[in-house]
Structure formats: structure tokens, C-alpha cells
Design a protein around this motif. Sequence first.
Motif, PDB file in Angstrom:
ATOM      1  N   PHE A  75     -45.126  33.345  60.976  1.00  0.00           N
ATOM      2  CA  PHE A  75     -43.928  33.013  61.743  1.00  0.00           C
ATOM      3  C   PHE A  75     -44.349  32.203  62.962  1.00  0.00           C
ATOM      4  CE2 PHE A  75     -40.391  33.590  64.660  1.00  0.00           C
ATOM      5  CZ  PHE A  75     -39.292  33.443  63.824  1.00  0.00           C
ATOM      6  N   GLY A  76     -43.696  31.066  63.176  1.00  0.00           N
ATOM      7  CA  GLY A  76     -44.072  30.209  64.292  1.00  0.00           C
ATOM      8  C   GLY A  76     -42.897  29.381  64.784  1.00  0.00           C
ATOM      9  N   GLN A  77     -43.225  28.363  65.577  1.00  0.00           N
ATOM     10  CA  GLN A  77     -42.229  27.462  66.145  1.00  0.00           C
ATOM     11  C   GLN A  77     -42.527  26.053  65.627  1.00  0.00           C
ATOM     12  OE1 GLN A  77     -39.772  28.407  68.249  1.00  0.00           O
ATOM     13  NE2 GLN A  77     -40.406  30.474  68.766  1.00  0.00           N
ATOM     14  N   LEU A  78     -41.539  25.468  64.954  1.00  0.00           N
ATOM     15  CA  LEU A  78     -41.673  24.108  64.448  1.00  0.00           C
ATOM     16  C   LEU A  78     -41.096  23.144  65.484  1.00  0.00           C
ATOM     17  CD1 LEU A  78     -42.404  22.215  62.062  1.00  0.00           C
ATOM     18  CD2 LEU A  78     -40.033  22.494  61.283  1.00  0.00           C
ATOM     19  N   ALA A  79     -41.927  22.267  66.017  1.00  0.00           N
ATOM     20  CA  ALA A  79     -41.508  21.292  67.026  1.00  0.00           C
ATOM     21  C   ALA A  79     -41.309  19.938  66.359  1.00  0.00           C
ATOM     22  CB  ALA A  79     -42.544  21.188  68.138  1.00  0.00           C
TER      23      ALA A  79
ATOM     24  N   TRP B 254     -32.274  17.993  61.090  1.00  0.00           N
ATOM     25  CA  TRP B 254     -32.564  17.131  59.952  1.00  0.00           C
ATOM     26  C   TRP B 254     -32.570  15.642  60.296  1.00  0.00           C
ATOM     27  CZ3 TRP B 254     -35.042  19.788  56.729  1.00  0.00           C
ATOM     28  CH2 TRP B 254     -34.672  21.084  56.361  1.00  0.00           C
ATOM     29  N   PRO B 255     -31.592  15.103  61.046  1.00  0.00           N
ATOM     30  CA  PRO B 255     -31.654  13.673  61.370  1.00  0.00           C
ATOM     31  C   PRO B 255     -32.928  13.298  62.135  1.00  0.00           C
ATOM     32  CG  PRO B 255     -29.452  14.515  61.780  1.00  0.00           C
ATOM     33  CD  PRO B 255     -30.325  15.709  61.500  1.00  0.00           C
ATOM     34  N   ALA B 256     -33.376  14.179  63.029  1.00  0.00           N
ATOM     35  CA  ALA B 256     -34.601  13.907  63.780  1.00  0.00           C
ATOM     36  C   ALA B 256     -35.816  13.913  62.856  1.00  0.00           C
ATOM     37  CB  ALA B 256     -34.770  14.933  64.891  1.00  0.00           C
ATOM     38  N   LEU B 257     -35.850  14.843  61.904  1.00  0.00           N
ATOM     39  CA  LEU B 257     -36.957  14.891  60.950  1.00  0.00           C
ATOM     40  C   LEU B 257     -36.978  13.661  60.055  1.00  0.00           C
ATOM     41  CD1 LEU B 257     -37.418  18.491  59.480  1.00  0.00           C
ATOM     42  CD2 LEU B 257     -39.182  16.990  60.395  1.00  0.00           C
ATOM     43  N   GLU B 258     -35.806  13.204  59.660  1.00  0.00           N
ATOM     44  CA  GLU B 258     -35.738  12.012  58.817  1.00  0.00           C
ATOM     45  C   GLU B 258     -36.181  10.775  59.583  1.00  0.00           C
ATOM     46  OE1 GLU B 258     -31.666  12.418  57.744  1.00  0.00           O
ATOM     47  OE2 GLU B 258     -32.106  13.433  55.842  1.00  0.00           O
ATOM     48  N   ALA B 259     -35.924  10.753  60.906  1.00  0.00           N
ATOM     49  CA  ALA B 259     -36.318   9.610  61.718  1.00  0.00           C
ATOM     50  C   ALA B 259     -37.806   9.620  62.030  1.00  0.00           C
ATOM     51  CB  ALA B 259     -35.514   9.598  63.025  1.00  0.00           C
ATOM     52  N   ASP B 260     -38.394  10.820  62.154  1.00  0.00           N
ATOM     53  CA  ASP B 260     -39.815  10.928  62.498  1.00  0.00           C
ATOM     54  C   ASP B 260     -40.377  12.189  61.856  1.00  0.00           C
ATOM     55  OD1 ASP B 260     -42.339  11.053  63.551  1.00  0.00           O
ATOM     56  OD2 ASP B 260     -41.736  10.831  65.638  1.00  0.00           O
ATOM     57  N   PRO B 261     -41.121  12.065  60.768  1.00  0.00           N
ATOM     58  CA  PRO B 261     -41.632  13.248  60.056  1.00  0.00           C
ATOM     59  C   PRO B 261     -42.892  13.854  60.663  1.00  0.00           C
ATOM     60  CG  PRO B 261     -42.297  11.266  58.899  1.00  0.00           C
ATOM     61  CD  PRO B 261     -41.433  10.817  60.048  1.00  0.00           C
ATOM     62  N   ASP B 262     -43.367  13.310  61.784  1.00  0.00           N
ATOM     63  CA  ASP B 262     -44.572  13.838  62.429  1.00  0.00           C
ATOM     64  C   ASP B 262     -44.182  15.051  63.266  1.00  0.00           C
ATOM     65  OD1 ASP B 262     -47.216  14.044  63.191  1.00  0.00           O
ATOM     66  OD2 ASP B 262     -47.083  12.520  64.750  1.00  0.00           O
ATOM     67  N   VAL B 263     -44.625  16.251  62.870  1.00  0.00           N
ATOM     68  CA  VAL B 263     -44.190  17.495  63.508  1.00  0.00           C
ATOM     69  C   VAL B 263     -45.397  18.344  63.889  1.00  0.00           C
ATOM     70  CG1 VAL B 263     -42.039  17.467  62.188  1.00  0.00           C
ATOM     71  CG2 VAL B 263     -44.010  18.774  61.325  1.00  0.00           C
ATOM     72  N   LEU B 264     -45.119  19.405  64.646  1.00  0.00           N
ATOM     73  CA  LEU B 264     -46.153  20.351  65.045  1.00  0.00           C
ATOM     74  C   LEU B 264     -45.644  21.763  64.807  1.00  0.00           C
ATOM     75  CD1 LEU B 264     -49.009  20.309  66.561  1.00  0.00           C
ATOM     76  CD2 LEU B 264     -47.699  21.123  68.525  1.00  0.00           C
TER      77      LEU B 264
ATOM     78  N   GLN C 281     -52.273  25.419  66.218  1.00  0.00           N
ATOM     79  CA  GLN C 281     -51.268  24.365  66.125  1.00  0.00           C
ATOM     80  C   GLN C 281     -51.617  23.463  64.950  1.00  0.00           C
ATOM     81  OE1 GLN C 281     -51.185  22.460  69.972  1.00  0.00           O
ATOM     82  NE2 GLN C 281     -49.986  24.113  70.890  1.00  0.00           N
ATOM     83  N   LEU C 282     -50.685  23.338  64.025  1.00  0.00           N
ATOM     84  CA  LEU C 282     -50.871  22.497  62.849  1.00  0.00           C
ATOM     85  C   LEU C 282     -50.042  21.223  63.017  1.00  0.00           C
ATOM     86  CD1 LEU C 282     -50.547  25.178  60.015  1.00  0.00           C
ATOM     87  CD2 LEU C 282     -52.639  24.399  61.158  1.00  0.00           C
ATOM     88  N   ARG C 283     -50.695  20.101  63.090  1.00  0.00           N
ATOM     89  CA  ARG C 283     -49.971  18.830  63.073  1.00  0.00           C
ATOM     90  C   ARG C 283     -49.721  18.466  61.614  1.00  0.00           C
ATOM     91  NH1 ARG C 283     -51.292  13.234  66.396  1.00  0.00           N
ATOM     92  NH2 ARG C 283     -49.489  12.067  65.591  1.00  0.00           N
ATOM     93  N   CYS C 284     -48.490  18.111  61.313  1.00  0.00           N
ATOM     94  CA  CYS C 284     -48.106  17.925  59.916  1.00  0.00           C
ATOM     95  C   CYS C 284     -47.211  16.701  59.735  1.00  0.00           C
ATOM     96  CB  CYS C 284     -47.330  19.145  59.402  1.00  0.00           C
ATOM     97  SG  CYS C 284     -48.152  20.734  59.612  1.00  0.00           S
TER      98      CYS C 284
ATOM     99  N   GLU D 282     -47.382  18.596  55.174  1.00  0.00           N
ATOM    100  CA  GLU D 282     -48.788  18.273  54.894  1.00  0.00           C
ATOM    101  C   GLU D 282     -49.576  18.349  56.194  1.00  0.00           C
ATOM    102  OE1 GLU D 282     -51.643  14.525  53.522  1.00  0.00           O
ATOM    103  OE2 GLU D 282     -49.455  14.290  53.601  1.00  0.00           O
ATOM    104  N   VAL D 283     -50.576  19.214  56.242  1.00  0.00           N
ATOM    105  CA  VAL D 283     -51.370  19.405  57.455  1.00  0.00           C
ATOM    106  C   VAL D 283     -52.330  18.232  57.630  1.00  0.00           C
ATOM    107  CG1 VAL D 283     -52.999  20.901  58.658  1.00  0.00           C
ATOM    108  CG2 VAL D 283     -51.188  21.905  57.251  1.00  0.00           C
ATOM    109  N   THR D 284     -52.215  17.551  58.770  1.00  0.00           N
ATOM    110  CA  THR D 284     -53.061  16.395  59.064  1.00  0.00           C
ATOM    111  C   THR D 284     -54.030  16.646  60.214  1.00  0.00           C
ATOM    112  OG1 THR D 284     -51.366  15.452  60.529  1.00  0.00           O
ATOM    113  CG2 THR D 284     -51.322  14.791  58.202  1.00  0.00           C
TER     114      THR D 284
END
Length: 210
Positions: A24-28, A64-74, A109-112, A163-165
Amino acid sequence: MLVHPWDAARDDSEWREWLAAHDFGQLAVNGLPGEPPYVQPLHFAYDAGRGEVLGHLARPNPLWPALEADPDVLLSVVDDYVYVPGPWQAAPDAPPEHGVPTSFYAAVQLRCTARLVDDPDEKADLLNRQLGHFQPQGGSARAAAGEAPYGRLLSGIRGLRLEVTGVRAKFKYAGKRQGEVQDRIAAGLAGRGAPRDTAARDHLLRRRST
């Protein structure tokens, strides 16, 4: 997240073993222009073999709109955190009241790179993989597109494959303190017995011995 050399994971196995016990975590997610970031609490399943994180959220979720605009998440996961009083941290030759209080914690922290899943069959497979993680003993029906009991519910969610980068891991447990100070902190944690004190003390002692 600042990671000092004495707080860094000793190797990949340290953070992987810790993360295996946390789901369980926080998706930014980066906000749209002019908007702050989205931070979404998330139950997830980390697949170390495939290097990906699995999750899902309700279709009406505003991120969702923010994820579609930029899929780089933490994805940020923090636990085993405690408050350490100043006197516990005082140097051996200093008065106790001169000690500086601090926080101990473990954090990964997983950058994905996020990929959204809308295909019903793929969503069903994603959900079944999550069930395999959270309910390895079974007890629930498998999800299948168009089939009861979950098939009709699939349209109400969107799946997430992350996908963990990159990985940043930190275990902040008095790594730069003298042995005498570490002993005092360990004794203080054992005596206080507050939530997470045992886990924090275990980290301190384990990392001291490696």
C-alpha cells in the motif's frame, strides 16, 4: 528524497525484501498545466520478476486525464517510522538535552511509466494477478470478461500497469551514529514499545551488523 550514503539500501535485495511485505502506497501523478500533482492512495501488487506494479482505480477518478497526458509517475511507500527523542541521540560526551530529535523510517520510491488498461480481458487478468497476491489462499471467484460475478463490474474500473524505470530506497536508522548512541536508541525503542518501535529497532540492529 535525500538519501545519504549511510541511509542507502545496502543492495537491491534489502529494499526488495522490504517491499515484498508492503503493498500500500501513494501514487504521485504530475498535474495538468496549472494544477498541483495528484496523490492517490493505492493498494498494489509488485511483480519483481517482471519489474512492474499492478493496480486499478475507479473509472470516475479525476487523475486519468493527467495520467494520459504524462505517464511518468512515482509510487512512494513509507513504513516502520518512529519519532526519536533528542536525548537518545546525544553524543557520548554531550549533555542529553543537547541531542537532536529526528525521525526514523524506511522508504522505497518507484519511478514508473504508466500504461492504462481498458481491454476487458486484460483487466480481468490484471485483477486475477492482484487477487493472487492479496488472497493467495483463494476464497474469491476469478474475474472473467462477461462472466459473473465480476464481469459486469469491469467497465467501472481502469487497470494500471506501472513499468518500474528507477528505484530510490532509504533506511534511516542512525547509520552515522556511534555504537554507544545506537545502543542507547535501541534500548529506548525497546523500552518505549510504541507502534513500529520494534520494527525500527530491528532495522537499526540489522543494518548495524551488516
